[in-house]
Motif scaffolding. Structure first.
Motif, PDB file in Angstrom:
ATOM      1  N   PRO A 296       3.845  -0.868   5.611  1.00 18.52           N
ATOM      2  CA  PRO A 296       4.510  -0.437   4.734  1.00 18.52           C
ATOM      3  C   PRO A 296       5.613  -1.222   3.646  1.00 18.52           C
ATOM      4  O   PRO A 296       4.816  -1.543   2.758  1.00 18.52           O
ATOM      5  N   PRO A 297       6.481  -2.049   4.274  1.00 18.00           N
ATOM      6  CA  PRO A 297       7.404  -2.944   3.389  1.00 18.00           C
ATOM      7  C   PRO A 297       6.597  -4.015   3.072  1.00 18.00           C
ATOM      8  O   PRO A 297       6.582  -4.715   1.827  1.00 18.00           O
TER       9      PRO A 297
ATOM     10  N   VAL B 236       3.397  -4.608   2.586  1.00 20.67           N
ATOM     11  CA  VAL B 236       3.094  -3.986   1.464  1.00 20.67           C
ATOM     12  C   VAL B 236       3.570  -4.338  -0.123  1.00 20.67           C
ATOM     13  O   VAL B 236       2.804  -4.332  -2.065  1.00 20.67           O
ATOM     14  N   SER B 237       4.145  -3.735  -0.128  1.00 18.03           N
ATOM     15  CA  SER B 237       5.885  -3.619  -1.174  1.00 18.03           C
ATOM     16  C   SER B 237       5.555  -5.142  -1.388  1.00 18.03           C
ATOM     17  O   SER B 237       5.499  -5.232  -2.789  1.00 18.03           O
ATOM     18  N   VAL B 238       6.143  -5.670  -0.999  1.00 17.45           N
ATOM     19  CA  VAL B 238       5.948  -7.103  -0.941  1.00 17.45           C
ATOM     20  C   VAL B 238       5.165  -7.656  -1.571  1.00 17.45           C
ATOM     21  O   VAL B 238       5.224  -8.424  -3.130  1.00 17.45           O
ATOM     22  N   GLU B 239       4.068  -7.224  -1.584  1.00 17.75           N
ATOM     23  CA  GLU B 239       2.818  -8.157  -1.614  1.00 17.75           C
ATOM     24  C   GLU B 239       2.876  -7.259  -3.218  1.00 17.75           C
ATOM     25  O   GLU B 239       1.910  -8.509  -4.205  1.00 17.75           O
ATOM     26  N   VAL B 240       3.219  -5.885  -3.500  1.00 19.58           N
ATOM     27  CA  VAL B 240       2.959  -5.784  -4.856  1.00 19.58           C
ATOM     28  C   VAL B 240       3.522  -6.654  -5.736  1.00 19.58           C
ATOM     29  O   VAL B 240       3.342  -6.777  -7.241  1.00 19.58           O
ATOM     30  N   ALA B 241       4.898  -6.279  -5.234  1.00 15.43           N
ATOM     31  CA  ALA B 241       6.041  -6.829  -6.261  1.00 15.43           C
ATOM     32  C   ALA B 241       4.664  -8.885  -5.953  1.00 15.43           C
ATOM     33  O   ALA B 241       4.978  -9.021  -7.689  1.00 15.43           O
TER      34      ALA B 241
ATOM     35  N   VAL C 175      -1.125   0.215  -3.889  1.00 13.77           N
ATOM     36  CA  VAL C 175       0.115   1.287  -3.528  1.00 13.77           C
ATOM     37  C   VAL C 175      -0.674   2.881  -2.876  1.00 13.77           C
ATOM     38  O   VAL C 175       0.550   3.411  -1.755  1.00 13.77           O
TER      39      VAL C 175
ATOM     40  N   GLN D 265      -0.470   1.533   1.017  1.00 11.83           N
ATOM     41  CA  GLN D 265       1.146   1.862   1.854  1.00 11.83           C
ATOM     42  C   GLN D 265       1.302   3.569   1.639  1.00 11.83           C
ATOM     43  O   GLN D 265       2.353   3.515   2.963  1.00 11.83           O
ATOM     44  N   ARG D 266       0.904   4.010   0.864  1.00 13.16           N
ATOM     45  CA  ARG D 266       1.716   5.984   0.862  1.00 13.16           C
ATOM     46  C   ARG D 266       0.608   6.414   2.347  1.00 13.16           C
ATOM     47  O   ARG D 266       1.115   6.961   3.237  1.00 13.16           O
TER      48      ARG D 266
ATOM     49  N   GLU E 273       2.291   5.033   5.403  1.00 21.21           N
ATOM     50  CA  GLU E 273       3.411   5.538   5.954  1.00 21.21           C
ATOM     51  C   GLU E 273       3.580   6.929   6.752  1.00 21.21           C
ATOM     52  O   GLU E 273       3.923   6.581   7.527  1.00 21.21           O
TER      53      GLU E 273
END
Length: 218
Positions: free
Chosen positions: A147-148, A150-155, A204, A207-208, A211
């Motif tokens: 999950p984190p 994916v957040s880094v790749e979104v950024a 997103v 990621q969800r 999670e």
């Protein structure tokens, strides 16, 4: 409303080319940063002090450097060292180098969620550090890491717009071209926003989903 849609239809090729380059930047840099970041994460938890020092130094240096400066270094400074990079290559490299520092910390944090006894038991069986990491620790840490990650790749996907300031025709460069054509900037920015929402939404959702599926018991 007609004018809003005509901004896209009359300039479809520019939008297509810009977002195609954005997707290419994202995909290549995502793979590169994942590989480099995982390697650096392994350095951070390595039993070799020199590797731990290198990993920590890399993260502290790159993570605290603005991405724009990383781009500027690769575009303006590296060519003076007789290393020839065209603008897209410099963009791929900058995004990979920069994002890898954040992925490294995600990997290190994920590894730290695995009980130390797991690695100790593996070492007691005679397994080497790479074997312990690759066969025992990382598979268990994956649930906490994804999950984190994916957040880094979104950024990083959003950070691709920085490349527009360094002569790369991607989505962030579209407003400048459209201004020369006299198109209403408000509508142009709305279409760019919609484009990024379309690109980010699957990430997103992934990621969800992960999670919920891979929630780590606390």
């Amino acid at each position: 409303m007609t004018e809003f849609f005509s901004v896209l239809t009359d300039n479809w090729q520019l939008f297509r080319d810009g977002f195609t380059m954005t997707v290419q930047l994202f995909l290549i840099s995502a793979v590169g940063s994942l590989l480099l970041g995982t390697l650096l994460g392994a350095f951070r938890v390595s039993p070799v002090p020199a590797l731990r020092w290198f990993g920590a130094a890399y993260v502290n240096l790159v993570r605290n450097t603005p991405l724009t400066l990383v781009f500027a270094f690769l575009v303006f400074a590296v060519p003076k060292l007789d290393v020839n990079l065209d603008y897209p290559q410099a963009a791929f490299t900058a995004l990979t180098v920069y994002t890898a520092a954040f992925i490294c910390e995600v990997v290190r944090s994920g590894i730290n969620t695995v009980a130390p006894g797991q690695a100790e038991a593996a070492r007691a069986l005679g397994m080497t550090f790479p074997q312990v990491l690759g066969q025992i620790v990382l598979p268990q840490a994956l649930r906490a890491m994804v999950p984190p990650l994916v957040s880094v790749e979104v950024a990083m996907l959003k950070n691709t717009t920085v490349a527009a300031g360094f002569s790369v025709l991607e989505a962030g460069a579209i407003p400048a071209y459209m201004a020369e054509r006299g198109e209403p900037q408000f509508y142009v920015l709305l279409w760019i926003t919609i484009g990024f929402l379309i690109l980010i939404s699957p990430l997103v959702f992934l990621q969800r989903t992960l999670e919920r599926k891979w929630a780590v018991a606390r």
